[in-house]
Scaffold this motif. Structure first.
Motif, PDB file in Angstrom:
ATOM      1  N   PHE A  78       0.743  -1.120  -0.140  1.00  0.00           N
ATOM      2  CA  PHE A  78       0.092   0.084   0.026  1.00  0.00           C
ATOM      3  C   PHE A  78       0.859   1.159  -0.029  1.00  0.00           C
ATOM      4  CE2 PHE A  78      -3.671  -2.594   0.792  1.00  0.00           C
ATOM      5  CZ  PHE A  78      -4.672  -2.086  -0.011  1.00  0.00           C
ATOM      6  N   THR A  79       2.044   1.293   0.666  1.00  0.00           N
ATOM      7  CA  THR A  79       2.969   2.470   0.447  1.00  0.00           C
ATOM      8  C   THR A  79       3.217   2.520  -0.936  1.00  0.00           C
ATOM      9  OG1 THR A  79       3.714   1.940   2.828  1.00  0.00           O
ATOM     10  CG2 THR A  79       5.243   3.348   1.021  1.00  0.00           C
ATOM     11  N   ALA A  80       3.665   1.290  -1.666  1.00  0.00           N
ATOM     12  CA  ALA A  80       3.947   1.618  -2.989  1.00  0.00           C
ATOM     13  C   ALA A  80       2.819   2.149  -4.028  1.00  0.00           C
ATOM     14  CB  ALA A  80       4.323   0.314  -3.597  1.00  0.00           C
ATOM     15  N   ALA A  81       1.534   1.344  -3.725  1.00  0.00           N
ATOM     16  CA  ALA A  81       0.487   1.919  -4.159  1.00  0.00           C
ATOM     17  C   ALA A  81       0.229   3.518  -4.160  1.00  0.00           C
ATOM     18  CB  ALA A  81      -0.958   0.881  -3.567  1.00  0.00           C
ATOM     19  N   VAL A  82       0.290   3.938  -2.936  1.00  0.00           N
ATOM     20  CA  VAL A  82       0.018   5.132  -2.629  1.00  0.00           C
ATOM     21  C   VAL A  82       1.095   6.276  -3.629  1.00  0.00           C
ATOM     22  CG1 VAL A  82       0.426   7.186  -0.911  1.00  0.00           C
ATOM     23  CG2 VAL A  82      -0.971   5.211  -0.324  1.00  0.00           C
ATOM     24  N   ARG A  83       2.283   5.932  -3.690  1.00  0.00           N
ATOM     25  CA  ARG A  83       3.332   6.449  -4.341  1.00  0.00           C
ATOM     26  C   ARG A  83       3.033   6.267  -5.744  1.00  0.00           C
ATOM     27  NH1 ARG A  83       7.406   4.028  -2.409  1.00  0.00           N
ATOM     28  NH2 ARG A  83       7.562   2.509  -3.899  1.00  0.00           N
ATOM     29  N   LEU A  84       2.715   5.235  -6.405  1.00  0.00           N
ATOM     30  CA  LEU A  84       2.464   5.174  -7.853  1.00  0.00           C
ATOM     31  C   LEU A  84       1.340   5.599  -8.227  1.00  0.00           C
ATOM     32  CD1 LEU A  84       3.633   1.269  -8.070  1.00  0.00           C
ATOM     33  CD2 LEU A  84       4.724   3.214  -9.271  1.00  0.00           C
ATOM     34  N   TYR A  85       0.202   5.374  -7.359  1.00  0.00           N
ATOM     35  CA  TYR A  85      -1.212   6.178  -7.787  1.00  0.00           C
ATOM     36  C   TYR A  85      -1.112   7.665  -7.632  1.00  0.00           C
ATOM     37  CZ  TYR A  85      -3.801   2.394  -9.459  1.00  0.00           C
ATOM     38  OH  TYR A  85      -4.418   1.366 -10.124  1.00  0.00           O
ATOM     39  N   SER A  86       0.003   8.155  -6.824  1.00  0.00           N
ATOM     40  CA  SER A  86      -0.104   9.679  -6.921  1.00  0.00           C
ATOM     41  C   SER A  86       0.565  10.147  -8.078  1.00  0.00           C
ATOM     42  CB  SER A  86       0.899  10.029  -5.722  1.00  0.00           C
ATOM     43  OG  SER A  86       0.041   9.847  -4.333  1.00  0.00           O
ATOM     44  N   GLU A  87       1.547   9.328  -8.358  1.00  0.00           N
ATOM     45  CA  GLU A  87       2.058   9.403  -9.983  1.00  0.00           C
ATOM     46  C   GLU A  87       0.859   9.631 -11.003  1.00  0.00           C
ATOM     47  OE1 GLU A  87       5.161   7.048 -11.003  1.00  0.00           O
ATOM     48  OE2 GLU A  87       6.400   7.775  -9.076  1.00  0.00           O
ATOM     49  N   HIS A 111      -7.689   1.467   3.030  1.00  0.00           N
ATOM     50  CA  HIS A 111      -6.644   1.193   3.903  1.00  0.00           C
ATOM     51  C   HIS A 111      -6.051   2.406   4.563  1.00  0.00           C
ATOM     52  CE1 HIS A 111      -2.923  -1.060   5.182  1.00  0.00           C
ATOM     53  NE2 HIS A 111      -2.197  -0.085   4.744  1.00  0.00           N
ATOM     54  N   THR A 112      -5.544   3.441   3.956  1.00  0.00           N
ATOM     55  CA  THR A 112      -5.295   4.537   4.511  1.00  0.00           C
ATOM     56  C   THR A 112      -6.218   5.505   5.128  1.00  0.00           C
ATOM     57  OG1 THR A 112      -5.540   5.970   2.311  1.00  0.00           O
ATOM     58  CG2 THR A 112      -3.509   4.654   2.641  1.00  0.00           C
ATOM     59  N   ARG A 113      -7.244   5.573   4.846  1.00  0.00           N
ATOM     60  CA  ARG A 113      -8.444   6.420   5.253  1.00  0.00           C
ATOM     61  C   ARG A 113      -8.131   7.940   5.244  1.00  0.00           C
ATOM     62  NH1 ARG A 113     -13.220   4.160   6.320  1.00  0.00           N
ATOM     63  NH2 ARG A 113     -12.554   1.639   6.589  1.00  0.00           N
ATOM     64  N   GLU A 114      -7.072   8.146   4.147  1.00  0.00           N
ATOM     65  CA  GLU A 114      -6.653   9.718   4.047  1.00  0.00           C
ATOM     66  C   GLU A 114      -7.803  10.326   3.035  1.00  0.00           C
ATOM     67  OE1 GLU A 114      -2.752   9.586   2.446  1.00  0.00           O
ATOM     68  OE2 GLU A 114      -1.668   8.522   4.026  1.00  0.00           O
ATOM     69  N   PRO A 115      -8.357  11.581   3.392  1.00  0.00           N
ATOM     70  CA  PRO A 115      -9.187  12.293   2.781  1.00  0.00           C
ATOM     71  C   PRO A 115      -8.872  12.609   1.381  1.00  0.00           C
ATOM     72  CG  PRO A 115      -9.045  13.313   4.794  1.00  0.00           C
ATOM     73  CD  PRO A 115      -7.667  12.179   4.730  1.00  0.00           C
ATOM     74  N   ARG A 116      -7.607  12.631   0.731  1.00  0.00           N
ATOM     75  CA  ARG A 116      -7.493  12.816  -0.355  1.00  0.00           C
ATOM     76  C   ARG A 116      -7.652  11.714  -1.339  1.00  0.00           C
ATOM     77  NH1 ARG A 116      -1.477  11.637  -2.153  1.00  0.00           N
ATOM     78  NH2 ARG A 116      -0.665  10.193  -0.536  1.00  0.00           N
ATOM     79  N   TRP A 117      -7.598  10.536  -0.968  1.00  0.00           N
ATOM     80  CA  TRP A 117      -7.973   9.317  -1.718  1.00  0.00           C
ATOM     81  C   TRP A 117      -9.424   9.155  -1.719  1.00  0.00           C
ATOM     82  CZ3 TRP A 117      -4.355   7.663  -4.644  1.00  0.00           C
ATOM     83  CH2 TRP A 117      -3.005   8.041  -4.109  1.00  0.00           C
ATOM     84  N   LYS A 118     -10.257   9.710  -0.842  1.00  0.00           N
ATOM     85  CA  LYS A 118     -11.618   9.599  -0.928  1.00  0.00           C
ATOM     86  C   LYS A 118     -12.144  10.610  -1.779  1.00  0.00           C
ATOM     87  CE  LYS A 118     -15.667  10.131   2.110  1.00  0.00           C
ATOM     88  NZ  LYS A 118     -16.333  10.618   3.441  1.00  0.00           N
ATOM     89  N   LYS A 119     -11.582  11.651  -1.807  1.00  0.00           N
ATOM     90  CA  LYS A 119     -11.839  12.920  -2.887  1.00  0.00           C
ATOM     91  C   LYS A 119     -11.587  12.499  -4.501  1.00  0.00           C
ATOM     92  CE  LYS A 119     -10.676  17.455  -4.012  1.00  0.00           C
ATOM     93  NZ  LYS A 119      -9.866  18.749  -3.633  1.00  0.00           N
TER      94      LYS A 119
END
Length: 381
Positions: free
Chosen positions: A12-21, A64-72
């Motif tokens: 999921f750390t990798a997914a966050v980094r890659l999907y941010s890109e 997994h992260t519950r970070e609002p930016r991913w919900k947005k």
């Protein structure tokens, strides 16, 4: 099985980094990324059968992260799929809507998502042919099949069964079970493998042709199709508790697990029967679907069998997490997994990332996480 937490967290750390890109690269495109091919991102609109998987993957990252930016971000891309609810010419509405708006409803409880889902479910149910007792798959290739049904169509039945419960509509459940029964009767061989397409006579309902359209040959075993079968009947057993569905899920799992041509890293060739030379491409998307299905199937299995399923799923996820299959920053267009095969026969999306490979990979990891959190200590650790 070893402690899965480090594997899950690392992925999921990798997914966050890659999907941010990937999100940065898609800004302003107005569409949905499907793959990265020939050095370019390939986008689709809501009409494409894969349109729900990228927003679905964003929802899984949010889960997994519950970070609002991913919900947005997930809401943004989910809303791009909403017009699919009005489509009447596709059977893929479960993939398109349940993988996007289904998660949106789960996390927001906004009834607008429910309305979209129910409109799509109505249109999916309207593709049912009472004589063949199946939901029609493709409308194209009319010169080849009059009422084609593909093994993939099992995956849309979860959506229809949800809708049946949601609005207390027994017809939807009857359609889903009718389709599941007919597929069980007509798609499978004695060894547990399946055909890709069965063509029915729309008047008599009789099956008239059996093919493996997207595989190597009609009697071959297209890898992703075997994954759809395993996952589909596992899900159908969960939803109905019909032992016939569980029996077929086990048969599909046994075919895959014991196949002599399953590579040592457990990532299948694009077709189990593809010629050995030149070396056939792998299909990471098939491995992701299989791993996710096996993790659930283990819940309904005797202890020894369950352990074998968990071990195979674990080995697949470890392989998919390795540098050979998981992308590094700055490559693969921002998608997570490399080396999937879309349609080999058309030289389309061969050895590329695919949004549905990422979706089922993340789903498998979350299923693993949920079971690890609920597990009781055992002597095996």
């Amino acid at each position: 099985m070893k402690n899965p937490t480090p594997l899950i967290e690392d992925n999921f750390t990798a997914a966050v980094r890659l999907y941010s890109e990937l999100l940065s690269a898609t800004a302003g495109a107005g569409k949905i990324p499907r793959t990265f091919e020939n050095g370019k991102l390939v986008f689709v609109d809501y009409k494409d059968w894969t349109s729900g998987f990228f927003p679905g993957a964003l929802w899984l990252i949010y889960e997994h992260t519950r970070e609002p930016r991913w919900k947005k971000a997930a809401l943004d891309y989910t809303n791009r799929v909403a017009p699919a609810a009005k489509l009447t010419d596709t059977h893929d509405l479960g993939f398109m809507l349940y993988c996007s708006h289904g998660h949106a409803l789960r996390f927001t409880r906004n009834r607008a998502h429910r309305d979209i889902l129910l409109e799509g479910a109505k249109n999916l149910a309207n593709r049912f042919n009472p004589a063949a007792r199946t939901i029609r798959s493709w409308d194209h290739y009319a010169d080849r099949w009059r009422h084609p049904v593909i093994i993939d169509n099992l995956m849309n039945l979860e959506f229809l069964l949800w809708a049946a419960r949601e609005v207390n509509e027994p017809r939807y459940r009857e359609i889903a079970i009718g389709h599941a029964h007919q597929t069980l009767a007509n798609h499978f061989r004695q060894d547990g493998s399946c055909y890709h397409v069965v063509g029915y006579d729309p008047e008599s309902g009789a099956p008239v042709i059996k093919e493996t359209f997207q595989g190597y040959a009609n009697e071959s075993s297209w890898a992703r199709g075997q994954g759809w079968a395993l996952y589909g009947y596992t899900m159908l057993y969960r939803e109905t508790r019909n032992p016939l569905y569980l029996k077929q899920a086990h048969a599909s799992a046994r075919f895959i697990r014991t196949h002599p041509r399953l590579p040592s890293d457990k990532i299948p060739l694009w077709d189990f029967d593809a010629p050995a030379a030149p070396e056939p491409p792998r299909d990471a998307s098939a491995a992701a679907v299989i791993a996710s299905g096996l993790i659930e199937l283990a819940d309904y299995s005797e202890p020894d069998t369950a352990q074998r399923y968990r071990e195979l799923a674990w080995r697949q996820l470890v392989s998919l997490s390795s540098p050979g299959y998981r992308a590094a920053p700055g490559e693969n267009g921002g998608f997570i997994l490399k080396h999937s095969t879309g349609n080999f026969n058309k030289n389309s999306e061969v050895d590329t990332p695919l949004n549905y490979a990422d979706y089922y990979f993340l789903e498998a990891l979350l299923r693993l996480k949920a079971r690890a959190q609920n597990a009781k200590p055992s002597p095996a650790g």
